[in-house]
Write a protein that holds these residues in place. Structure first.
Motif, PDB file in Angstrom:
ATOM      1  N   THR A  41       0.841  -1.188   0.000  1.00 29.28           N
ATOM      2  CA  THR A  41       0.000   0.000   0.000  1.00 29.28           C
ATOM      3  C   THR A  41       0.885   1.251   0.000  1.00 29.28           C
ATOM      4  O   THR A  41       2.090   1.156   0.196  1.00 29.28           O
ATOM      5  CB  THR A  41      -0.904   0.024   1.243  1.00 29.28           C
ATOM      6  OG1 THR A  41      -0.079   0.019   2.413  1.00 29.28           O
ATOM      7  CG2 THR A  41      -1.841  -1.164   1.275  1.00 29.28           C
ATOM      8  N   HIS A  42       0.289   2.391  -0.210  1.00 31.21           N
ATOM      9  CA  HIS A  42       0.967   3.693  -0.201  1.00 31.21           C
ATOM     10  C   HIS A  42       2.030   3.827  -1.290  1.00 31.21           C
ATOM     11  O   HIS A  42       3.008   4.544  -1.135  1.00 31.21           O
ATOM     12  CB  HIS A  42       1.590   3.985   1.171  1.00 31.21           C
ATOM     13  CG  HIS A  42       0.580   4.073   2.269  1.00 31.21           C
ATOM     14  ND1 HIS A  42       0.141   2.955   2.940  1.00 31.21           N
ATOM     15  CD2 HIS A  42      -0.091   5.129   2.787  1.00 31.21           C
ATOM     16  CE1 HIS A  42      -0.738   3.324   3.848  1.00 31.21           C
ATOM     17  NE2 HIS A  42      -0.917   4.632   3.772  1.00 31.21           N
ATOM     18  N   SER A  43       1.848   3.174  -2.416  1.00 33.98           N
ATOM     19  CA  SER A  43       2.814   3.250  -3.504  1.00 33.98           C
ATOM     20  C   SER A  43       2.807   4.605  -4.201  1.00 33.98           C
ATOM     21  O   SER A  43       3.786   4.969  -4.847  1.00 33.98           O
ATOM     22  CB  SER A  43       2.548   2.155  -4.530  1.00 33.98           C
ATOM     23  OG  SER A  43       2.766   0.892  -3.960  1.00 33.98           O
ATOM     24  N   ARG A  44       1.738   5.361  -4.057  1.00 33.49           N
ATOM     25  CA  ARG A  44       1.675   6.672  -4.718  1.00 33.49           C
ATOM     26  C   ARG A  44       2.669   7.665  -4.121  1.00 33.49           C
ATOM     27  O   ARG A  44       2.947   8.692  -4.715  1.00 33.49           O
ATOM     28  CB  ARG A  44       0.266   7.223  -4.672  1.00 33.49           C
ATOM     29  CG  ARG A  44      -0.238   7.509  -3.290  1.00 33.49           C
ATOM     30  CD  ARG A  44      -1.687   7.970  -3.303  1.00 33.49           C
ATOM     31  NE  ARG A  44      -2.183   8.114  -1.956  1.00 33.49           N
ATOM     32  CZ  ARG A  44      -2.725   7.144  -1.254  1.00 33.49           C
ATOM     33  NH1 ARG A  44      -2.870   5.952  -1.788  1.00 33.49           N
ATOM     34  NH2 ARG A  44      -3.141   7.353  -0.023  1.00 33.49           N
ATOM     35  N   PHE A  45       3.220   7.361  -2.964  1.00 40.46           N
ATOM     36  CA  PHE A  45       4.232   8.226  -2.364  1.00 40.46           C
ATOM     37  C   PHE A  45       5.484   8.304  -3.238  1.00 40.46           C
ATOM     38  O   PHE A  45       6.231   9.266  -3.158  1.00 40.46           O
ATOM     39  CB  PHE A  45       4.610   7.722  -0.966  1.00 40.46           C
ATOM     40  CG  PHE A  45       3.631   8.126   0.100  1.00 40.46           C
ATOM     41  CD1 PHE A  45       4.012   8.961   1.127  1.00 40.46           C
ATOM     42  CD2 PHE A  45       2.332   7.668   0.082  1.00 40.46           C
ATOM     43  CE1 PHE A  45       3.121   9.326   2.116  1.00 40.46           C
ATOM     44  CE2 PHE A  45       1.425   8.025   1.060  1.00 40.46           C
ATOM     45  CZ  PHE A  45       1.828   8.860   2.080  1.00 40.46           C
ATOM     46  N   ASN A  99       1.655  -1.571   4.032  1.00 37.49           N
ATOM     47  CA  ASN A  99       1.303  -2.951   4.348  1.00 37.49           C
ATOM     48  C   ASN A  99       1.300  -3.742   3.050  1.00 37.49           C
ATOM     49  O   ASN A  99       1.211  -3.171   1.962  1.00 37.49           O
ATOM     50  CB  ASN A  99      -0.094  -3.040   4.971  1.00 37.49           C
ATOM     51  CG  ASN A  99      -0.143  -2.380   6.321  1.00 37.49           C
ATOM     52  OD1 ASN A  99       0.753  -2.542   7.131  1.00 37.49           O
ATOM     53  ND2 ASN A  99      -1.187  -1.609   6.556  1.00 37.49           N
ATOM     54  N   ILE A 100       1.323  -5.050   3.165  1.00 36.32           N
ATOM     55  CA  ILE A 100       1.247  -5.895   1.979  1.00 36.32           C
ATOM     56  C   ILE A 100      -0.195  -5.902   1.492  1.00 36.32           C
ATOM     57  O   ILE A 100      -1.129  -6.067   2.278  1.00 36.32           O
ATOM     58  CB  ILE A 100       1.722  -7.330   2.280  1.00 36.32           C
ATOM     59  CG1 ILE A 100       3.198  -7.331   2.631  1.00 36.32           C
ATOM     60  CG2 ILE A 100       1.436  -8.260   1.126  1.00 36.32           C
ATOM     61  CD1 ILE A 100       3.744  -8.676   3.020  1.00 36.32           C
ATOM     62  N   LYS A 101      -0.368  -5.688   0.175  1.00 42.60           N
ATOM     63  CA  LYS A 101      -1.704  -5.768  -0.408  1.00 42.60           C
ATOM     64  C   LYS A 101      -2.106  -7.221  -0.535  1.00 42.60           C
ATOM     65  O   LYS A 101      -1.360  -8.033  -1.057  1.00 42.60           O
ATOM     66  CB  LYS A 101      -1.728  -5.133  -1.796  1.00 42.60           C
ATOM     67  CG  LYS A 101      -1.792  -3.656  -1.790  1.00 42.60           C
ATOM     68  CD  LYS A 101      -2.017  -3.153  -3.201  1.00 42.60           C
ATOM     69  CE  LYS A 101      -2.199  -1.673  -3.210  1.00 42.60           C
ATOM     70  NZ  LYS A 101      -2.453  -1.170  -4.553  1.00 42.60           N
ATOM     71  N   ILE A 102      -3.280  -7.540  -0.048  1.00 39.64           N
ATOM     72  CA  ILE A 102      -3.783  -8.903  -0.119  1.00 39.64           C
ATOM     73  C   ILE A 102      -4.934  -8.926  -1.120  1.00 39.64           C
ATOM     74  O   ILE A 102      -5.921  -8.197  -0.953  1.00 39.64           O
ATOM     75  CB  ILE A 102      -4.250  -9.409   1.242  1.00 39.64           C
ATOM     76  CG1 ILE A 102      -3.082  -9.395   2.235  1.00 39.64           C
ATOM     77  CG2 ILE A 102      -4.869 -10.782   1.128  1.00 39.64           C
ATOM     78  CD1 ILE A 102      -3.473  -9.682   3.655  1.00 39.64           C
TER      79      ILE A 102
END
Length: 106
Positions: A41-45, A99-102
């Motif tokens: 998550t939060h890859s747009r950073f 966090n890991i995307k599930i």
């Protein structure tokens, strides 16, 4: 011309290596974000960090212009370092919240 401490630029007076090392990540990181699905998550950073990195590079290149435009209050070189600090802060925040995307199969 100075190229931020790279001895090869000073000896050969060639800026191509410096350009490759500084601008290729600005193209490669957003391209990888578009091509591959993120695992966290939060890859747009990464986009925000890349934007601040590019801003820092441009401020460093336009050091004297920035210094004269803001009436000799702060130089472009100083703003460059502040933007690099923002890159570090943004990536630190990203790493602390991710966090890991599930993927759920229905």
């Amino acid at each position: 011309m100075c190229c931020s401490g790279l001895a090869g630029c000073r000896i050969l007076d060639d800026m191509r290596l410096w350009v490759v090392l500084n601008l290729v990540p600005c193209v490669a990181i957003p391209a990888m974000l578009f091509l591959f699905a993120p695992k966290y998550t939060h890859s747009r950073f990464w986009f925000l960090a890349t934007g601040f990195y590019l801003l820092a590079r441009f401020e460093g290149l336009a050091d004297r212009k920035v210094y004269s435009v803001n009436r000799y209050f702060i130089s472009g070189h100083s703003l460059e370092h502040l933007c690099f600090a923002m890159v570090t802060l943004i990536l630190t925040v990203m790493l602390s919240f991710r966090n890991i995307k599930i993927t759920r199969d229905s």
